[in-house]
Design a protein around this motif. Structure first.
Motif, mmCIF file in Angstrom:
data_model
loop_
_atom_site.group_PDB
_atom_site.id
_atom_site.type_symbol
_atom_site.label_atom_id
_atom_site.label_comp_id
_atom_site.label_asym_id
_atom_site.label_seq_id
_atom_site.Cartn_x
_atom_site.Cartn_y
_atom_site.Cartn_z
ATOM 1 N N ILE A 12 16.381 -14.996 -27.768
ATOM 2 C CA ILE A 12 16.456 -14.870 -26.320
ATOM 3 C C ILE A 12 15.428 -15.785 -25.669
ATOM 4 O O ILE A 12 14.245 -15.775 -26.048
ATOM 5 C CB ILE A 12 16.183 -13.419 -25.870
ATOM 6 N N ASP A 13 15.863 -16.564 -24.702
ATOM 7 C CA ASP A 13 14.933 -17.332 -23.877
ATOM 8 C C ASP A 13 14.201 -16.353 -22.961
ATOM 9 O O ASP A 13 14.825 -15.673 -22.143
ATOM 10 C CB ASP A 13 15.702 -18.368 -23.050
ATOM 11 N N LEU A 14 12.896 -16.267 -23.095
ATOM 12 C CA LEU A 14 12.136 -15.239 -22.384
ATOM 13 C C LEU A 14 12.057 -15.481 -20.883
ATOM 14 O O LEU A 14 11.757 -14.555 -20.121
ATOM 15 C CB LEU A 14 10.724 -15.146 -22.965
ATOM 16 N N GLU A 15 12.327 -16.682 -20.433
ATOM 17 C CA GLU A 15 12.299 -16.956 -18.994
ATOM 18 C C GLU A 15 13.646 -16.608 -18.349
ATOM 19 O O GLU A 15 13.706 -15.898 -17.353
ATOM 20 C CB GLU A 15 11.955 -18.420 -18.734
ATOM 21 N N SER A 16 14.729 -17.106 -18.920
ATOM 22 C CA SER A 16 16.050 -16.867 -18.329
ATOM 23 C C SER A 16 16.688 -15.575 -18.822
ATOM 24 O O SER A 16 17.620 -15.061 -18.202
ATOM 25 C CB SER A 16 16.979 -18.031 -18.654
ATOM 26 N N LEU A 17 16.205 -15.056 -19.966
ATOM 27 C CA LEU A 17 16.759 -13.875 -20.625
ATOM 28 C C LEU A 17 18.200 -14.089 -21.081
ATOM 29 O O LEU A 17 18.968 -13.138 -21.225
ATOM 30 C CB LEU A 17 16.652 -12.636 -19.729
ATOM 31 N N ALA A 75 7.354 -20.955 -28.425
ATOM 32 C CA ALA A 75 8.482 -21.738 -27.908
ATOM 33 C C ALA A 75 9.168 -21.044 -26.736
ATOM 34 O O ALA A 75 10.224 -21.501 -26.273
ATOM 35 C CB ALA A 75 9.487 -21.984 -29.030
ATOM 36 N N GLY A 76 8.591 -19.931 -26.270
ATOM 37 C CA GLY A 76 9.188 -19.215 -25.146
ATOM 38 C C GLY A 76 10.412 -18.408 -25.514
ATOM 39 O O GLY A 76 11.261 -18.131 -24.661
ATOM 40 N N LEU A 77 10.496 -18.002 -26.778
ATOM 41 C CA LEU A 77 11.649 -17.256 -27.262
ATOM 42 C C LEU A 77 11.228 -15.869 -27.734
ATOM 43 O O LEU A 77 10.092 -15.652 -28.146
ATOM 44 C CB LEU A 77 12.331 -17.987 -28.423
ATOM 45 N N GLY A 78 12.162 -14.940 -27.669
ATOM 46 C CA GLY A 78 11.973 -13.606 -28.209
ATOM 47 C C GLY A 78 13.167 -13.236 -29.067
ATOM 48 O O GLY A 78 14.139 -13.993 -29.174
ATOM 49 N N ILE A 79 13.109 -12.061 -29.676
ATOM 50 C CA ILE A 79 14.217 -11.599 -30.518
ATOM 51 C C ILE A 79 14.679 -10.231 -30.031
ATOM 52 O O ILE A 79 13.909 -9.451 -29.478
ATOM 53 C CB ILE A 79 13.804 -11.528 -32.009
ATOM 54 N N ALA A 80 15.962 -9.968 -30.246
ATOM 55 C CA ALA A 80 16.554 -8.686 -29.856
ATOM 56 C C ALA A 80 17.505 -8.242 -30.962
ATOM 57 O O ALA A 80 18.513 -8.902 -31.219
ATOM 58 C CB ALA A 80 17.302 -8.805 -28.534
ATOM 59 N N ALA A 81 17.180 -7.121 -31.597
ATOM 60 C CA ALA A 81 18.017 -6.573 -32.670
ATOM 61 C C ALA A 81 18.994 -5.573 -32.065
ATOM 62 O O ALA A 81 18.770 -4.364 -32.094
ATOM 63 C CB ALA A 81 17.152 -5.911 -33.733
ATOM 64 N N VAL A 82 20.061 -6.079 -31.479
ATOM 65 C CA VAL A 82 21.093 -5.239 -30.869
ATOM 66 C C VAL A 82 22.463 -5.802 -31.233
ATOM 67 O O VAL A 82 22.609 -6.999 -31.507
ATOM 68 C CB VAL A 82 20.956 -5.180 -29.331
ATOM 69 N N GLY A 83 23.464 -4.917 -31.217
ATOM 70 C CA GLY A 83 24.812 -5.346 -31.568
ATOM 71 C C GLY A 83 25.311 -6.468 -30.689
ATOM 72 O O GLY A 83 25.923 -7.430 -31.158
ATOM 73 N N THR A 84 25.069 -6.369 -29.385
ATOM 74 C CA THR A 84 25.353 -7.454 -28.449
ATOM 75 C C THR A 84 24.164 -7.579 -27.507
ATOM 76 O O THR A 84 23.596 -6.579 -27.076
ATOM 77 C CB THR A 84 26.620 -7.185 -27.609
#
Length: 842
Positions: A12-17, A75-84
């Motif tokens: 996930i781009d942490l700025e734009s989400l 790098a301004g990124l995050g992670i999300a462990a979700v089905g969608t």
């Protein structure tokens, strides 16, 4: 019985989400032993080392997530462990550029293009392939509960899908997904794979996307049905339960116990049911003849059945604690919907799943103390997951938590005294009953109010256009949108209404009854177009609370319901010309006499009965003063045409003649009952499409017309499962809630419908939302509905607005019938509109 896990994680781009397709850049900096690419460039997959305990698995999952976070965060990124990912859209898909994935996209097209989904795969060591194939079939009955625990994909393409795991439906489109069907041996399973590959439908054994399969690359049995889990502890729980299920099946094989597989359609139905409701709905439970069971019960039953294996593996304490935690706080789908409900912003949901994925294994620390002793349920509006008050209710619940029982009792006594002193009552069967107001208010957030305003404004315009049309050109009938006999034969049809001016507003005041289901979705239950009541009671509820509970904390932007009086006056005056505005009442015996008097006093209306009116020179006038009447707001218990004076004069007929000539405006005109007849309710979505060329913004409750032969057969078979109502009923009279009715009552209603099918409708039972209510000095949940009022001065978008109040009605203990005359009560409804802080002093 070793353990391992593969997690697919959205980038996930942490700025734009929004999703970010920068997986190749991150993977170039990560060890290939533990991290790998997926079909979409927006996903990274982690692969744990082989472990033996749940604690070790938890540590591995946290270690691998941290490895990505350490590279991604700069790098301004995050992670999300979700089905969608809640904000993901079809256009976000970016294919990982390998030959294998390129071939898959060419062959499967849209199936690949929609793979913006992530799952959690759990591996349990089973070194014997023959045994693994046998076990894979035996554990299938436990899969729905595991899927429900993991469900984390309610949002898809920017919308709430109504499913807890939409990923499951997307995944099951693959030709090799689902159950294998009965397999007699490992050789038979391998032959199946060879045939699938030879058919060209799949390219290799890795594309055998079965629910459970012997791994294609390790001596393990692999669980593949679960969504990715943002909280590590949820994944650990699923791993513990799956390992115990595998061990239980292994023992059955060793003992020679026979296994009878569930028929494939029933297995598919059970998986679908788990994807639909998750932990907030029901699961199909039962080895041979599955039946719906509350999800929490089904999960606890599974844990109880697997206890011997959990204890053998040393997992009982961990699993037992973790399962109660997830049942209290809900799965990720529940938490995502709760986050969205606060402001209606998907960005809030995105931040939630990122924070949970990158945070502690068990999730964040609760923001405050739980409301212990309150029987929390999925559909409670005030008390959320883990018995935590929702943000809008934190100050309110804290107030009641700190109030001594004696203080509450004193407040309730003052409430009753205030209602009696101010004459706030309603009449049932000729007897005045007190208007009972619970001291716990209901909060409607500004987001919710804006959604209701748009949806009910649309519905009100369509109803007004229908009334004008059906009593003039009748295009809606001539074009076949509604059968003529569905209109002309209903009790609300009045021939005299055809004589009124075609451009006159027929329903300037419309009341809508709404309910919320357990997923938080609003549904319109009924339209009230004749003479909806409740405005004065909504204001009285606030006055009572201000007098009795002045120290209860108010939110910013709280709307003043008394504004509705001026709005009512403006709406009624807009329809007339010269003269005064009169509220025409049936008198003191009217059930809504209190409201009639209050509206007249506060909205500057003249309160009059038939005896107070006269007809002179083609005008309606007040008998005593001779003042001309511009608007007659009809609040009669009967029909205007039947209204007579004390001398037998047909006053009502004369008024209609004058109204037909355009000399007096009839607010909520004769014949409006055709639009709130319950049989016509079914057609409102079609009216919105026909007149406005729009899709309904608010859904209706599924309703059956028993006048239709095909629908009548369905209803007669399901009377015990449905809510049945008389088409012209009101106040809850004649309503039968099938699931809570006796066999005799169901049989009687079935006979009534068969004898007079046109007199009834049936609706699906809605699992109504609940709200904390004071009972015996403590809070308990009661079912609630909401009555909202629309004021119309025309049919354009700017000609309709919602009144600045709403009336919450609550059911009695254990009841679904929400009506004061049936043992319920009311609540002060706190509408929040933060755009009005300045004018309301919030």
């Amino acid at each position: 019985m070793t353990l391992g896990a593969e997690e697919e994680l959205h980038l996930i781009d942490l700025e734009s989400l929004h999703l970010s397709g920068r997986a190749p850049q991150l993977l170039s900096k990560l060890p290939g032993e533990f991290y790998s690419a997926e079909i979409q460039r927006t996903t990274v997959e982690t692969n744990t080392a082989v472990v033996r305990t749940l604690s070790e698995l938890r540590a591995e999952l946290l270690r691998l997530r941290k490895g990505i976070i350490d590279i991604a965060d700069p790098a301004g990124l995050g992670i999300a462990a979700v089905g969608t990912a809640p904000r993901s859209k079809f256009a976000d898909f970016e294919l990982t550029t390998t030959g294998r994935y390129g071939r898959m996209q060419e062959q499967y097209r849209v199936l690949v293009d929609e793979q913006l989904i992530c799952g959690t795969q759990i591996h349990v060591g089973v070194s014997d392939r023959e045994l693994a194939v046998d076990i894979a079939q035996r554990v299938s009955r436990d899969l729905p509960a595991l899927l429900a625990l993991s469900a984390s994909s309610p949002f898809w393409n920017g919308h709430d899908t109504g499913y807890s795991s939409i990923r499951t439906l997307v995944w099951q489109r693959w030709p090799s997904a689902g159950a294998t069907g009965p397999m007699g041996s490992a050789a038979e399973y391998d032959e199946l794979l060879d045939d699938l590959i030879a058919s060209g439908v799949i390219a290799d054994a890795k594309m055998a996307y079965f629910d459970v399969r012997p791994s294609s690359h390790a001596p393990t049995l692999e669980l593949r049905v679960c969504d990715a889990c943002p909280l590590v502890d949820d994944a650990v729980l699923i791993a513990g339960l799956f390992r115990a299920s595998v061990r239980s099946a292994e023992l059955d094989v060793e003992a020679g116990r026979t296994y009878r597989p569930l028929p494939a359609p029933l297995h598919r139905a059970a998986i679908w049911q788990a994807a639909r409701g998750g932990l907030a709905g029901e699961l199909l439970e039962g080895a041979q003849h599955p039946r719906p069971t509350p999800a929490a019960t089904a999960v606890r039953n599974l844990v109880g059945r697997l206890r011997p294996q959990l204890e053998e593996l040393g997992d009982w304490d961990d699993v037992n604690e973790l399962v109660e935690q997830v049942l209290a706080r809900g799965n990720s789908a529940d938490r995502q919907r709760a986050a969205f409900a606060e402001r209606g912003q998907l960005d809030d949901v995105m931040r939630l799943v990122i924070d949970e994925t990158q945070g502690l294994a068990g999730g964040p620390t609760p923001s405050g103390p739980a409301l212990r002793g309150y029987p929390a349920r999925a559909g409670d509006e005030a008390i959320g997951l883990g018995s935590q008050p929702r943000p809008a209710y934190r100050a309110i619940t804290e107030f009641f938590r700190e109030s001594a029982p004696s203080t509450i009792a004193t407040r309730q006594k003052r409430r009753d005294e205030w209602a009696e002193q101010n004459g706030v009552a309603f009449r049932v069967g000729g007897v005045d009953r007190p208007f009972e107001v619970d001291l716990v208010p209901r909060v409607i957030t500004d987001y919710e109010w804006s959604e209701l305003s748009a949806g009910l404004g649309q519905r009100a315009r369509a109803i007004e256009l229908f009334l004008r049309d059906v009593y003039s050109d009748a295009r809606v009938l001539n074009d076949g949108i509604i059968p003529a006999d569905q209109v002309h034969t209903v009790p609300g049809w009045r021939d005299e209404a055809s004589r009124l001016p075609a451009d006159a507003v027929r329903a300037p005041i419309i009341g809508f009854d709404l309910v919320r289901n357990e997923f938080g979705g609003w549904r319109v239950l009924e339209d009230n177009v004749r003479n909806p009541s409740g405005i004065a009671y909504g204001v009285a509820a606030r006055e009572l609370m201000d007098a009795v509970m002045p120290d209860l904390p108010r939110p910013d932007g709280l709307v003043d319901p008394a504004r509705a009086f001026a709005e009512l006056r403006e709406t009624l005056a807009a329809g007339g010309r010269d003269g005064t505005v009169v509220l025409l009442t049936s008198g003191r015996e009217s059930a809504a006499w209190y409201e009639h008097r209050r509206l007249a006093d506060e909205a500057d209306l003249v309160l009059a009965e038939a005896k107070d009116l006269d007809m002179r020179d083609g005008r309606v006038v007040l008998r005593d003063s001779g003042e001309q009447v511009a608007t007659l707001y009809l609040r009669l218990d009967g029909e205007l045409a039947d209204l007579t004076g004390s001398d037998g004069r047909m006053i009502g007929a004369e008024i209609i003649d004058i109204a037909a000539a355009g000399a007096v405006f009839l607010a909520n005109a004769p014949g409006n009952g055709v639009a709130d007849d319950k049989a016509l309710y079914c057609y409102v979505p079609e009216l919105i499409a026909y007149y406005l060329k729009e899709r309904p913004l608010l859904e209706s409750v599924p309703t059956y017309r028993t006048s239709d032969a095909a629908e009548r057969r369905i209803v007669l078979e399901r009377v015990g499962e449905l809510v049945t109502k008389p088409v012209d009923g009101y106040g809850g009279n004649g309503v039968l809630i099938g699931p809570s009715a006796s066999a005799a009552a169901v049989a009687s209603r079935r006979a009534e419908i068969a004898d007079n099918p046109g007199n009834w409708v049936a609706q699906e039972v809605v699992a109504l939302s609940s709200h904390p209510t004071l009972s015996g000095g403590r809070l308990e949940p009661r079912h609630v509905d909401l009555r909202v009022f629309a004021f119309l001065t025309g049919t354009g978008e700017g000609d309709v607005r919602l009144a600045d109040l709403a009336l919450t009605r609550m059911a009695g203990p254990g009841s679904l019938v929400v009506n004061s005359s049936r043992g319920g009560g009311a609540k002060d409804t706190w509408i929040v509109d933060n755009g009005r802080k300045a004018e309301t002093g919030g």
